[in-house]
Design a protein around this motif. Structure first.
Motif, PDB file in Angstrom:
ATOM      1  N   VAL A   1      16.983  -0.707   5.130  1.00 42.44           N
ATOM      2  CA  VAL A   1      15.542  -0.973   5.098  1.00 42.44           C
ATOM      3  C   VAL A   1      14.779   0.105   5.853  1.00 42.44           C
ATOM      4  O   VAL A   1      13.753   0.613   5.379  1.00 42.44           O
ATOM      5  N   ASP A   2      15.272   0.458   7.024  1.00 39.05           N
ATOM      6  CA  ASP A   2      14.609   1.474   7.848  1.00 39.05           C
ATOM      7  C   ASP A   2      14.511   2.802   7.095  1.00 39.05           C
ATOM      8  O   ASP A   2      13.446   3.440   7.044  1.00 39.05           O
ATOM      9  N   LYS A   3      15.613   3.243   6.489  1.00 41.31           N
ATOM     10  CA  LYS A   3      15.617   4.508   5.750  1.00 41.31           C
ATOM     11  C   LYS A   3      14.679   4.453   4.548  1.00 41.31           C
ATOM     12  O   LYS A   3      13.960   5.419   4.252  1.00 41.31           O
ATOM     13  N   ALA A   4      14.686   3.336   3.846  1.00 40.87           N
ATOM     14  CA  ALA A   4      13.843   3.197   2.655  1.00 40.87           C
ATOM     15  C   ALA A   4      12.363   3.230   3.032  1.00 40.87           C
ATOM     16  O   ALA A   4      11.558   3.903   2.372  1.00 40.87           O
ATOM     17  N   GLU A   5      12.010   2.526   4.098  1.00 37.35           N
ATOM     18  CA  GLU A   5      10.606   2.519   4.517  1.00 37.35           C
ATOM     19  C   GLU A   5      10.181   3.888   5.038  1.00 37.35           C
ATOM     20  O   GLU A   5       9.050   4.338   4.778  1.00 37.35           O
TER      21      GLU A   5
ATOM     22  N   VAL B   1       3.672  -0.231   4.446  1.00 34.67           N
ATOM     23  CA  VAL B   1       4.913  -0.319   3.669  1.00 34.67           C
ATOM     24  C   VAL B   1       5.792  -1.466   4.157  1.00 34.67           C
ATOM     25  O   VAL B   1       5.929  -1.699   5.358  1.00 34.67           O
ATOM     26  N   ARG B   2       6.374  -2.173   3.203  1.00 35.77           N
ATOM     27  CA  ARG B   2       7.461  -3.102   3.483  1.00 35.77           C
ATOM     28  C   ARG B   2       8.499  -2.927   2.366  1.00 35.77           C
ATOM     29  O   ARG B   2       8.128  -2.899   1.183  1.00 35.77           O
TER      30      ARG B   2
ATOM     31  N   GLU C   1       6.673  -3.450  -1.120  1.00 28.56           N
ATOM     32  CA  GLU C   1       5.287  -3.877  -0.962  1.00 28.56           C
ATOM     33  C   GLU C   1       4.518  -2.724  -0.317  1.00 28.56           C
ATOM     34  O   GLU C   1       4.940  -2.189   0.705  1.00 28.56           O
ATOM     35  N   VAL C   2       3.415  -2.329  -0.919  1.00 24.11           N
ATOM     36  CA  VAL C   2       2.510  -1.350  -0.318  1.00 24.11           C
ATOM     37  C   VAL C   2       1.111  -1.957  -0.340  1.00 24.11           C
ATOM     38  O   VAL C   2       0.860  -2.955  -1.021  1.00 24.11           O
ATOM     39  N   ALA C   3       0.193  -1.360   0.413  1.00 23.45           N
ATOM     40  CA  ALA C   3      -1.177  -1.858   0.447  1.00 23.45           C
ATOM     41  C   ALA C   3      -1.749  -1.911  -0.965  1.00 23.45           C
ATOM     42  O   ALA C   3      -1.409  -1.093  -1.825  1.00 23.45           O
ATOM     43  N   ALA C   4      -2.625  -2.876  -1.214  1.00 21.91           N
ATOM     44  CA  ALA C   4      -3.165  -3.084  -2.561  1.00 21.91           C
ATOM     45  C   ALA C   4      -3.721  -1.797  -3.163  1.00 21.91           C
ATOM     46  O   ALA C   4      -3.479  -1.492  -4.334  1.00 21.91           O
TER      47      ALA C   4
END
Length: 282
Positions: A208-212, A223-224, A235-238
């Motif tokens: 997760v850390d690397k992907a974000e 980012v999530r 998930e990114v901001a709208a």
């Protein structure tokens, strides 16, 4: 040019913020000595700044460093502390060693907060400090947050919430104080990226850390990357979702996420929102 109504509204907001800030300062002065649980996020940075201005050497910031928090967050926290000049301690709790935590129950945050604030309470007692504070604000009361139970059990105070401050209040005041975090995206520990009941491991946290970090390096701000086994749900901001209407970007993200270990990559069409993993239990 602003209308008279808009000017009056702006003045009213300013007065309310001034009143809340005055209440916060007075409450902090009355505490006399304080340990601030400092993550480097918007809320704890603002709280630490105001507390340090009011109490100086009677404030101690404590930062947790563990596998559930990215190294970039730790570095930013240390950088701010060095510029501020406040006293600082780093503790090394390891949430994955807490009995029951890695199984990711719905009250996972309770275990985490209890471990963290128990260690901070010991530090406060050893240093003769009267109070322990977290950065919770009024808006934090609207989501499922089992960690609040641990905060109450250990008698941790929440000065921002007690002063009636919302996240927006804190951002506005942070900007006025020239704090670098005034527009920093919201952040939660990496454990929040997993569906309840899905086992959390160091390897998965690293994925997760690397992907974000990859998405942040691509220019995304909020980012999530939610971990659903073989599937990564982004998930990114709208307002940033439209960036994915780019085949080259989609190909880069897919290829990188495959290297990281995800077989499939999906974009959440609704975009980032706080506590999306709670939507299946609320």
């Amino acid at each position: 040019m602003l209308s008279r109504l808009a000017i009056e509204k702006e003045r009213e907001i300013k007065m309310n913020l001034t009143e809340k800030l005055d209440i916060l300062k007075e409450n902090l002065r009355n505490m006399e000595s304080l340990v601030v649980a400092f993550s480097g996020g918007v809320d704890s940075t603002f709280l630490l700044k105001v507390a340090y201005d009011e109490l100086k050497e009677n404030v101690l910031a404590v930062t947790a460093r563990s596998s559930t928090y990215p190294e970039r967050e730790y570095r930013e926290a240390v950088s701010f502390i060095e510029k501020l000049g406040a006293r600082h301690m780093v503790i090394m709790p390891e949430e994955l060693d807490i009995d029951g935590f890695s199984k990711n129950p719905v009250n996972r945050c309770y275990y985490c907060k209890k471990e963290l604030f128990s260690k901070i309470r010991d530090i406060a007692m050893e240093n003769g400090i009267k109070y322990i504070a977290d950065g919770s604000n009024v808006d934090d009361m609207g989501d499922y947050r089992p960690g609040i139970m641990a905060v109450k059990e250990l008698e941790v105070v929440s000065p921002l919430r007690e002063a009636g401050m919302t996240k927006e209040d804190i951002r506005i005041l942070s900007k006025e104080m020239n704090l670098p975090t005034w527009d920093k995206p919201a952040f939660a520990c990496l454990s929040s990226r997993f569906s309840y009941g899905q086992e959390i491991t160091r390897e998965k946290l690293e994925m997760v850390d690397k992907a974000e970090q990859f998405l942040l390096d691509e220019g995304f701000k909020q980012v999530r990357v939610r971990h659903h086994g073989e599937i990564a749900r982004i998930e990114v901001a709208a307002g940033e979702r439209i960036k994915f209407f780019n085949e080259e970007l989609m190909d880069r993200v897919y290829a990188e996420f495959r290297k990281i270990g995800f077989s499939y990559t999906a974009l959440d069409l609704k975009g980032y929102r706080t506590g999306s993993m709670n939507e299946t239990i609320l």
